[in-house]
Structures are given as C-alpha cells and as structure tokens.
Design an enzyme around this catalytic site. Structure first.
Site, PDB file in Angstrom:
ATOM      1  CG  ASP A  36      -2.099   0.892   1.060  1.00 43.87           C
ATOM      2  OD1 ASP A  36      -2.066   1.689  -0.172  1.00 43.87           O
ATOM      3  OD2 ASP A  36      -3.056   0.923   1.830  1.00 43.87           O
TER       4      ASP A  36
HETATM    5  C1  BGC Z   1      -5.062   3.423   0.206  1.00 41.26           C
HETATM    6  C2  BGC Z   1      -5.038   2.441  -1.054  1.00 41.26           C
HETATM    7  C3  BGC Z   1      -4.907   3.288  -2.314  1.00 41.26           C
HETATM    8  C4  BGC Z   1      -3.649   3.686  -2.512  1.00 41.26           C
HETATM    9  C5  BGC Z   1      -3.401   4.514  -3.817  1.00 41.26           C
HETATM   10  C6  BGC Z   1      -3.775   4.231   0.006  1.00 41.26           C
HETATM   11  O1  BGC Z   1      -3.560   5.222   0.915  1.00 41.26           O
HETATM   12  O2  BGC Z   1      -4.910   2.652   1.345  1.00 41.26           O
HETATM   13  O3  BGC Z   1      -6.511   1.706  -0.767  1.00 41.26           O
HETATM   14  O4  BGC Z   1      -5.203   2.040  -3.316  1.00 41.26           O
HETATM   15  O5  BGC Z   1      -3.582   4.766  -1.477  1.00 41.26           O
HETATM   16  O6  BGC Z   1      -4.327   5.492  -3.809  1.00 41.26           O
END
Ligand code: BGC
Length: 814
Positions: free
Chosen positions: A297
């Site tokens: 993530d």
């Molecule tokens: C979120 C993810 C997301 C990623 C990209 C993160 O902060 O937890 O779910 O895909 O950002 O935007």
C-alpha cells in the site's frame, strides 16, 4: 554471506511445505473457475520474464521493484521510467516503472483506484474534454446482492473503463472483513463473512480481468481500523487470522487468480504485514499458489511519523524496503526508494536472488497489460450503458429491512412527501481513494420525481436548507459538504409543511445519510452510529402526522455502513437500506420503492441491537499502549466470533440478522438434501434445495447454506456460512432448484496445534435458509466418520508476539 545461507534454508522449508500440500486433498475449489487456464498462461509469461533478467542491469531491476514516487505536498505521481509518449493518465495513484535499454523496451504500467469506480482527473490541462468514470454501487451494497453473476457483469463493464481510459491495474476490489461497524472504510468492503467476501471478490476480479486488465485485491491482511492506520498492530491468534481474515483472500486467489494483491499498512502480531514472509510468501504463494505480484500500500511499512493523511514528520526505516522484498512483497508503491534498496544490496541484507524473484513476479504480470501491448485506448467507454448497469446493480442489491404493513411498494404516480437533506445531498459513495469522479449523482429527490408526484414545497425547503447550512466535509480526503438535519421543533416552516403534506400526500419518505471514508473511523455517538436528536425528531414528527391520517412512512438509509435502528424502527412502516448506490442512487431507490424492481438484497453484515453488543466494541479501534494518544494495538479478543458467528453462538438479539432481506413476494424452501458427500475422497459436498415463489409478484431469492459442525478438538461458532446462491427472477408460483457445492477447504477449521486444516468427525447439520436466523429451518445432516486432514500448512506461521499468549485475549461471552 551468513544472511544468504539463512534465507536459503527458509526457502527449502517453503518448498517442503508445498510438497506436503500436494499430498493432501486436491481439487478443493468450489466452482468451475479459470485458475488452471490462468496458471498455464502465466507460465509462458514467467518464462519470458526470467529470460529478460539477463538483459537488465542491477540498477534497472531496482527501478522495477519500486514506483517512481509521489510528491507528498501535491499527491501527484512523479513520471515513471518509459511512460509511452502521450499515454499519461492524469490523477492516477501510481506506476510500475518501465525499462528502455538496447534490448528491452517495456513501457511503464499504470495503477489506479478504486473499488467503486476508476479514479483519475476528469479534466486535463489544455484539453476541453471531460473524462468521467462510472460511480458503481459501493462494495457493501454490491455484496448485498449475493449475486456473483451480477457482480461479474459489473466487473466486466468496470474493467472496460479501466482499459479504455488507459489504465493497466485497478487498485481494487477491497475485501477486508467488516470486523466492526465503525471502520471508516467498511463501505469499500464486502462483508463480515469471509465466504461472501471471497466469492464476491472473485466474481469482481473475473469480470474486470476479462478485459485484459489487472485487479489488485486489497488490503492484505487484518487491516480493520483506519485510526493510526500506518502503525496499528492487529494482535490475533493464528486460527482467527486463518479462518476469518485470510480466508476471503484465499478464496479470491484460488477462484480467480488476480494479477495483483496489495499488502496492508498495519502490523500483524508485531510485524508489518508486508514484512511477513510467512504470509507474503509461505501462505500466499506456497500454500495458495498465488501467481500474481504483491504490491505494498502507498508508503506502507517504510515511514515513521506519518499521519493518516500523509502529512507529518516523515522519516523511514532504511531497511524497510529490503524487508518487503525479502518477505515476498514484490513491488513498493508509490516507490522512490531506490537508494534504500541499493544500500541494502550493498550491505548484504538484500540479495540479487531476492531482487530477481520480485522482478520476475512483476514482469510476468506487466506483459499482460494493455500498455505493454501498446493498446490504443479510446477514452470513450459507453458511459450511458454503464450508468444503466450501475442503476440496475444498485436496485438489485438494496436491502428491504422492514415492511411490516406492506407500506411498500408505493404505486408509481402516487404523491410522496420527502424529508431530509440527504434527498438533496445524496451520497454516491464514500471518501478517500474509494471516491470516484463521476459525471453526476442522481439524488434521491430527483430519482423519486421520475416515478412519483413529489411534494415540491418539501424539496425546496430541504434544498434551501442545504444551500444555507452545509459545511465543508471535515473527513480526511473528503470533498463536498455535510450538514445536520433541521430541528423540526425549532422550524415552524417545517412543522407546517409536515402537517400539510400529511393531508395532501399519499406517503412519507424520510432519508437519513452518513458519510465516512479513508483515514478515519466513525464514532458510536449521536449523528454517526446513533441518529442525532434532530433526525429522531423528524422521524417522530413525520410518523405522528402521517400515521394520524393512516398513511405510511418509509425511511431510506443512504449510509456508508451500519447505523442504529433500535431507537426508531418501530416508529416507521418500512426501512430500505440503500447504502450508497453510485451515481444512479436516486433512480435505484425509486425503482425499489415503486416496485419496478422487487428488492432481493440481503445483509452481508449484521445490524446489531446496540453498538455495545458488537464483540469488538470495547477495544475498537485499538489500545494506546505507548501513551502517545493513538491506538497502537488492536487485540482481536473475539477471535473467530466475528459478526453473526458471535451473535448466534452467544444468543444475542440483533436488530436485523446477517443474511436478512425482505421481498415484495414470499418464498418457500423445499426438498433440501445432501446429494453427494465425497469429502473424504475428492473433497466435495453437494446440497440442493428447491425454492418456490409463493407470492403474487416475480422476485429473486438469495439462499444461504449454514453449517453447524461437531466440536471434537476445536470449538466452533454455532453456525457458519459455507455457500450461497441466488435464483433467477421467479414468476409467481415458479420454482428453481439451486445446487450448492462446498469444498473440503471451505468446510474445514484450522487446527493451529498441528498446523493443518481439518474436518472433524461427527454429524453436521446443514441449514439452507433465507438468513442466519435459522431457527425455523429444518436441517439436513451428513456425517464424517473420521477426521479429514484437508491440507498441511506452514509450521509456526503467524505466531503471536513474544509475551502474548492465548490468555492475553479477553474472552468474549454474553
Ligand atoms: C489506500 C489504498 C489506495 C492507495 C493508492 C492508499 O492510501 O490505502 O487503498 O489504493 O492509497 O491511492
């Protein structure tokens, strides 16, 4: 050198485990699926990726392992290596770097959120065109359809937008377990039950990927709170993790083989999820045979001092990137950590063998992408057709919780009085990366106006009230506004409108709204989990006025998740849980209220009688151990007793049970039988049931299979969902026979003492029922004569942190 030898030993153990697995029951997938085909296809790409290694320098390999980065002040992605000319998609979340050297020309791959629709900028500098994506119903709503065919259809259209807007990997679906109703991101997720989560996710993955683009199931794993989300440590026993928090991912991997999986921010049992080799490699790749790539993530596992909205005094553990790669987390996003990886390589904590493994995992998937294959995308998907599908999916999934006096349906053309600001400010979805830039949101007031004669005076009142009193949404990453409902007592104009509407109109419809999203959790107080005083006042006043005229009152819940209904449900005649239905929410609500669509959604999460009944309520979102004011550790005290597993095992009354949902017709279940039991030989159980529409109008029924298993060595919840299916639209009097197939793996329980999945001997009761309230259902039985070992697992995986024992968990009880 020493470190290298230790690593070698670990991988020998992993190989031994997978060989052991081959010796247990094979063919455990429930459905016919495309897994074997995907595996063959991947073998060719893998061979090619391995062949590419010789043409890549160490530096180029390190570029592939981590994206180009993101500017934290603007959240803008930094251009990746070898992005094809003119192929930028503004506003997407990240990239996989490409390569351009004398031999290889691999374009950068594009990654974009999210679970309820594709997320990117709708407008572009120097371009007068607009680029909107369809806002689909949120995950919680789609799962409430209990209809994998419908979800797959949505996935097919969703994936078409991914492809036609030039994106390679969708950063979705989200499929964490809804452990507690207050989790801010519950709207992105499917269910409190892993079988529902896994099956719905697999359908979505298969639908999206049928377009030749990737999905990224997320957030892997035990990521069940947004509070202090980068540092919250989920402490749970291995059995709990295996049976509840990993099982849905296992089903999605085994049934659909997604191209990618996203590891989560949190720690589990003291170690960052993406630093855990036992999960990222041993469980995911060796046990489940995951063929895709694992990505982190955004900024996960490598930051210190970061707050939930990506601000703060950011530092980082210089070895974190290497720990991810050696654990089996192949790709680091958004990246920009090449220096760290190089330093770890130089000091020996990261070997070229580790690097190569991840490069191969990434390039295997990259070869399938539209960018790699120079697909000439149109930027012109059929948004009208997709809007129609979004509306249909929303209406087929909404849950009719209550309809005691047959208040619904309201015949089209009747006069309706609509109350509440949510009819104006209708929520299409939640906030954060799960938000979508849609062209429009059909609000509830205008959706109802298409099928009913709406009281204009009331719409104007709430519209003016909204315009005057709305305030910017304070939630993290939220755009738009929020508002409190007007106080009826303090607003004579509203009192007059209620009184005259009760005279002139045929029925009342009150909307209640709740917004939430990424970066924060909800609270259990008034205005959030509980209704506010003003909302209760409105329900009381409207109900009193309409009931005095013998007219019915319906409440429509346009909410991101579960809210209290105990305090007010007896005041109204019917309640529709609409959740957030995407850009066509208003029309979908109207379709259900008018009966144009007969509701067939059912709850994929329990609505408890009170928040304090939720088994994790005392500890959610965690405990502040180090005294810094933030929740650091979340003890999963309730263990496997999550959601209905708890309420049914401990005889807790609930407001609406898991699986509940009404229809405008009635159904009878008959001829339920276990038609085959070959669990001990090829690992399968088959059950059939005939469902008959015994009412007057056509409808669909979602039938659920709950199993009550004998307790020999292991304690078990009273019932557990093991399969489900939905009928086609049945005309009045029509029947359909459903066949449920349950694999040995799905039926088994985790025996942590012996590192294995087992089916215990004894008599099993099977309830094929309309909901988890099975007391009126006659079970059928089957027996297992001796313990079946379904599969062996990685020894010592997921062990509790030092000093934590079974006794550290406060046992839940009545
Ligand atoms: C979120 C993810 C997301 C990623 C990209 C993160 O902060 O937890 O779910 O895909 O950002 O935007």
């Amino acid at each position: 050198m020493i470190a290298y030898q230790q690593k070698l030993k670990l991988s020998v153990v992993a190989v031994a485990v997978s060989i052991g697995l081959a010796g247990t029951l094979a063919g455990c997938n429930d459905d016919d699926n495309n897994t074997s085909q995907v595996q063959d296809e991947d073998a060719q790409y893998r061979a090619k990726a391995e062949a590419m290694l010789k043409d890549l320098s160490l530096s180029e390999k390190l570029d592939i392992l981590q994206g180009p980065g993101m500017d934290l002040t603007t959240y803008a992605g930094i251009p990746p290596i070898n992005l094809e000319e003119g192929k930028d998609v503004p506003g997407i979340a990240g990239y996989i770097n490409g390569v351009k050297n004398e031999v290889l020309d691999i374009p950068a791959a594009k990654l974009s959120d999210g679970p309820a629709g594709l997320r990117f900028s709708p407008t572009r500098e120097g371009n007068s065109g607009t680029f909107y994506a369809t806002a689909w119903p949120i995950g919680s709503l789609l799962a409430s359809s209990w209809d994998t065919d419908l979800v797959k259809k949505v996935g097919e259209a969703f994936g078409d937008e991914v492809k036609e807007y030039g994106v390679d990997f969708l950063l979705a679906p989200g499929m964490n377990i809804q452990r507690n109703p207050l989790l801010g991101r519950n709207f992105e997720y499917y269910s409190e039950d892993p079988v529902v989560s896994g099956k719905i996710a697999a359908a979505m993955v298969n639908g999206v990927e049928s377009n030749g683009v990737g999905t990224t199931i997320k957030h892997f794993f035990a990521n069940n709170a947004e509070t202090n989300r980068f540092f919250n440590d989920s402490i749970a026993e291995p059995r709990t993790l295996r049976e509840i928090y990993l099982r849905g991912f296992q089903i999605a991997v085994e049934d659909a083989q997604p191209w990618a999986i996203m590891s989560s921010y949190n720690l589990v049992n003291g170690t960052y999820a993406n630093h855990r080799k036992d999960v990222m490699t041993n469980i995911l790749k060796d046990e489940w045979h995951f063929k895709g790539l694992v990505m982190s993530d955004w900024f996960a596992g490598n930051v210190t001092g970061l707050t939930s909205n990506f601000t703060g005094n950011v530092g980082r553990d210089p070895e974190s990137a290497a720990k991810m790669i050696t654990a089996g987390n192949n790709l680091i996003e958004p990246g920009n950590l090449k220096e760290d990886l190089q330093a770890s390589y130089d000091n020996g904590t990261l070997t070229e063998e580790d690097i190569d493994k991840s490069v191969v995992a990434i390039l295997t998937q990259v070869q399938k992408t539209p960018s790699y294959n120079h697909y000439n995308y149109s930027e012109n998907p059929d948004l009208n057709a997709h809007a129609a599908l979004s509306r249909l999916a929303a209406s087929e999934s909404m849950v009719l919780l209550k309809n005691t006096t047959s208040a619904l349906p309201i015949a089209a053309g009747k006069k309706v009085a609509t109350f509440g600001t949510t009819q104006i400010n209708t929520f299409k979805g939640g906030t954060g990366s799960g938000d979508v830039n849609a062209a429009y949101v059909k609000n509830i007031a205008s959706g109802l106006a298409e099928q009913f004669e709406v009281n204009d005076g009331l719409v104007t009142f709430f519209s003016d009230y909204w315009d005057t009193n709305k305030v910017p949404n304070p939630a993290l990453f939220a755009s738009g506004y929020v508002i409190e409902e007007p106080s009826v007592a303090a607003t004579p104009a509203l009192q007059n409108l209620i009184a005259s509407a009760a005279e002139s109109d045929d029925a009342a419809i009150i909307t209640i709204g709740r917004q939430a999203g990424e970066g924060g959790d909800r609270n259990s107080g008034e205005g959030d989990y509980l209704l506010s005083a003003e909302e209760l006042e409105m329900i009381n006043a409207v109900s009193a006025a309409f009931h005095a005229k013998d007219k019915k009152v319906t409440v429509v819940l346009n909410v991101n998740g579960v809210i209290d209904t105990t305090a007010w449900s007896d005041k109204v005649d019917s309640i529709l849980l609409a959740y957030m239905g995407g850009q066509e929410t208003g029309s979908a609500v109207a379709d259900v209220l008018s009966g144009a669509v007969n509701p067939s959604g059912k709850l994929a999460q329990t609505m408890p009688a009170s928040y304090s009944d939720v088994p994790s309520s005392a500890t959610f979102p965690g405990t502040d151990i180090d005294g810094d004011g933030l929740a650091d550790k979340s003890y999963y005290n309730e263990g496997i007793y999550v959601g209905y597993r708890y309420y049914t095992s401990f005889n807790k009354q609930v407001s609406y049970p898991f699986g509940h949902g009404l229809s405008y017709t009635t159904f009878a279940y008959g001829n339920t039988a276990v038609t085959s039991n070959t669990l001990a030989t090829d690992g399968k159980l088959t059950i059939t049931t005939t469902i008959t529409n015994t009412g007057d109008v056509a409808g669909k029924e979602a039938a659920q299979v709950y199993v009550n298993a004998p307790e020999v060595k292991l304690k078990k919840p009273t019932i557990e969902l093991k399969a489900f299916d939905k009928t086609d639209l049945l005309a009045a009097g029509e029947s359909e026979t459903l066949t449920f197939s349950i694999s040995a793996q799905t039926l088994s329980s985790f025996d942590s003492a012996n590192n294995q999945w087992i089916i215990e001997p004894g008599t099993y009761n099977v309830y094929v029922a309309p909901s988890s309230e099975v007391s009126n259902t006659q079970p059928v039985t089957f027996t297992v004569s001796k313990e079946i070992v379904v599969s062996k697992t990685t020894p010592s995986a997921l062990t509790l942190p030092e000093g934590t024992t079974e006794a550290s968990f406060v046992t839940v009880s009545e």
